[in-house]
Design an enzyme around this catalytic site. Structure first.
Site, PDB file in Angstrom:
ATOM      1  N   VAL A 168       0.836  -1.206   0.000  1.00 31.82           N
ATOM      2  CA  VAL A 168       0.000   0.000   0.000  1.00 31.82           C
ATOM      3  C   VAL A 168       0.871   1.255   0.000  1.00 31.82           C
ATOM      4  CG1 VAL A 168      -1.640   1.351   1.368  1.00 31.82           C
ATOM      5  CG2 VAL A 168      -2.008  -1.101   1.051  1.00 31.82           C
ATOM      6  N   GLU A 169       1.959   1.227   0.749  1.00 29.99           N
ATOM      7  CA  GLU A 169       2.795   2.420   0.865  1.00 29.99           C
ATOM      8  C   GLU A 169       3.503   2.772  -0.440  1.00 29.99           C
ATOM      9  OE1 GLU A 169       3.223   4.637   3.151  1.00 29.99           O
ATOM     10  OE2 GLU A 169       2.074   3.733   4.781  1.00 29.99           O
ATOM     11  N   THR A 170       4.166   1.810  -1.068  1.00 29.30           N
ATOM     12  CA  THR A 170       5.018   2.151  -2.214  1.00 29.30           C
ATOM     13  C   THR A 170       4.920   1.186  -3.380  1.00 29.30           C
ATOM     14  OG1 THR A 170       6.931   0.917  -1.351  1.00 29.30           O
ATOM     15  CG2 THR A 170       6.730   3.237  -0.694  1.00 29.30           C
TER      16      THR A 170
END
Length: 382
Positions: A168-170
């Site tokens: 989700v982050e990167t």
């Protein structure tokens, strides 16, 4: 003592700041495109004169000065404070801050969405729990399975949660941000936009940690790229979180949040454990909210903070699954809006709350959990 690695390209030597020591690998979000564009190509002697560039757009009188952070009194006071707090050379701090530039895009992106913008869990989920990201997560999990298993043994955080967060982050390193972190943090530290709660003190603290991190490694602060809020690496840690929670999981003497999957995996797991993750505890249960509006409001009042036992939730009219009714510990009725459609609900546990400490959003937490579960399910298929 472990060191946090922020690796510039080989041979990089920014003017006016210490030359970075040679490190093992290059941080993937550094680049030379701006330097190449600035140098250009020499024009032949008989080339026609270049046309004059168009006049620059007129800037607002209220716009912050984009080139003189290094001469502003508040910035110079900050430099003295940071130098003393982090035991840095004051002249080096002042020189670094003189390189910072105000970024209007950063000021715009930090603002909340326009009033009246409807939240939509179904749309939010679809951005992250989708086939391409699941395939990328499968590849990441397969490539780093041993480190994921080691993190689970040490911190009790399952692989699917760590993989979900990085996804989700990167997008597993595909989207780590292209803002100069120095610019982003300086913009938010010294020219935080009006119209929302002032968080400039938080970003001044983060800028101090960032400068300490860069100076410790001998790298140029203006070369490090990250998000518009100043987060860096695969796990998008803020500089202060790197100082407090990042770990040298592969024990190579460095903490490399951009190039070492092992360090990122260990750091994410350590972060969640530090915020109360309990091994073996589910993150949430299915639940039907009370029909009575006042009873539902009572359960929603604490928001995502687990505050009610299973019996108390039932007494207020919530209907839990059998597994949820047997839960030993507090629960939260978590509501996720779906635009004009009916909202979704889950009964969040302490572990759901721990995931929200990474990003203070129930939408984020459930997307992380469901992406990780989807990837795990794919791994179990023949």
């Amino acid at each position: 003592m472990s060191r946090t690695v922020l690796r510039p390209p080989r041979g990089a030597s920014p003017s006016g700041l210490p030359h970075p020591r040679r490190l093992a690998t290059a941080m993937s979000c550094w680049g030379l495109a701006a330097l190449v564009a600035a140098l250009g190509q020499a024009a032949p002697a008989d080339a026609a004169p270049r046309a004059r560039p168009a006049a620059s757009a007129v800037r607002s009188d209220q716009a912050p000065d984009v080139v003189t952070y290094g001469r502003r009194e508040d910035v110079l006071r900050f430099a003295a404070e940071v130098a003393e707090l982090h035991q840095l050379d004051r002249a080096w701090v002042e020189a670094a801050l003189a390189e910072a530039r105000f970024q209007p895009t950063v000021a715009r992106l930090i603002m909340p969405p326009p009033a009246g913008t409807a939240k939509n869990w179904a749309a939010y989920r679809a951005r992250f729990v989708e086939p391409q990201r699941i395939r990328a997560g499968l590849a990441f999990w397969s490539a780093h399975q041993s480190w994921l298993e080691a993190a689970e043994r040490q911190y009790g955080v399952p692989a699917e949660v760590v993989v979900g967060i990085i996804g989700v982050e990167t997008y597993y390193g595909r989207m780590m941000g292209n803002f100069r972190v120095l610019d982003a943090l300086a913009t938010l530290a010294f020219d935080f936009p009006r119209g929302r709660k002032d968080r400039s003190a938080f970003f001044r603290e983060e800028l101090g940690h960032f400068l300490a991190m860069a100076q410790r490694e001998g790298v140029a602060p203006q070369g490090i790229k990250g998000s518009y809020a100043g987060a860096v690496g695969l796990g998008q840690f803020m500089p202060g979180s790197i100082a407090r929670y990042a770990v040298d999981f592969d024990r190579d003497g460095h903490i490399d949040m951009a190039g070492s999957a092992a360090d990122v995996i260990g750091s994410v797991a350590h972060y969640l454990a530090s915020f109360g993750w309990k091994p073996g505890l589910p993150t949430h249960y299915a639940v039907e909210p009370p029909n009575d509006i006042s009873e539902r409001a009572t359960l929603l009042l604490p928001d995502i903070l687990p505050s009610f036992t299973a019996d108390e939730m039932a007494a207020h009219g919530a209907v839990l699954t059998e597994e949820g009714r047997g839960h030993d510990g507090p629960l939260a009725l978590v509501e996720l809006h779906n635009g004009a459609a009916a909202p979704s609900h889950v009964a969040g546990t302490q572990n759901f709350y721990a995931v929200t400490r990474y990003n203070w959003s129930s939408y984020y937490a459930l997307a992380v959990i469901e992406l990780g579960r989807a990837i795990k399910l794919q791994r179990l298929l023949p």
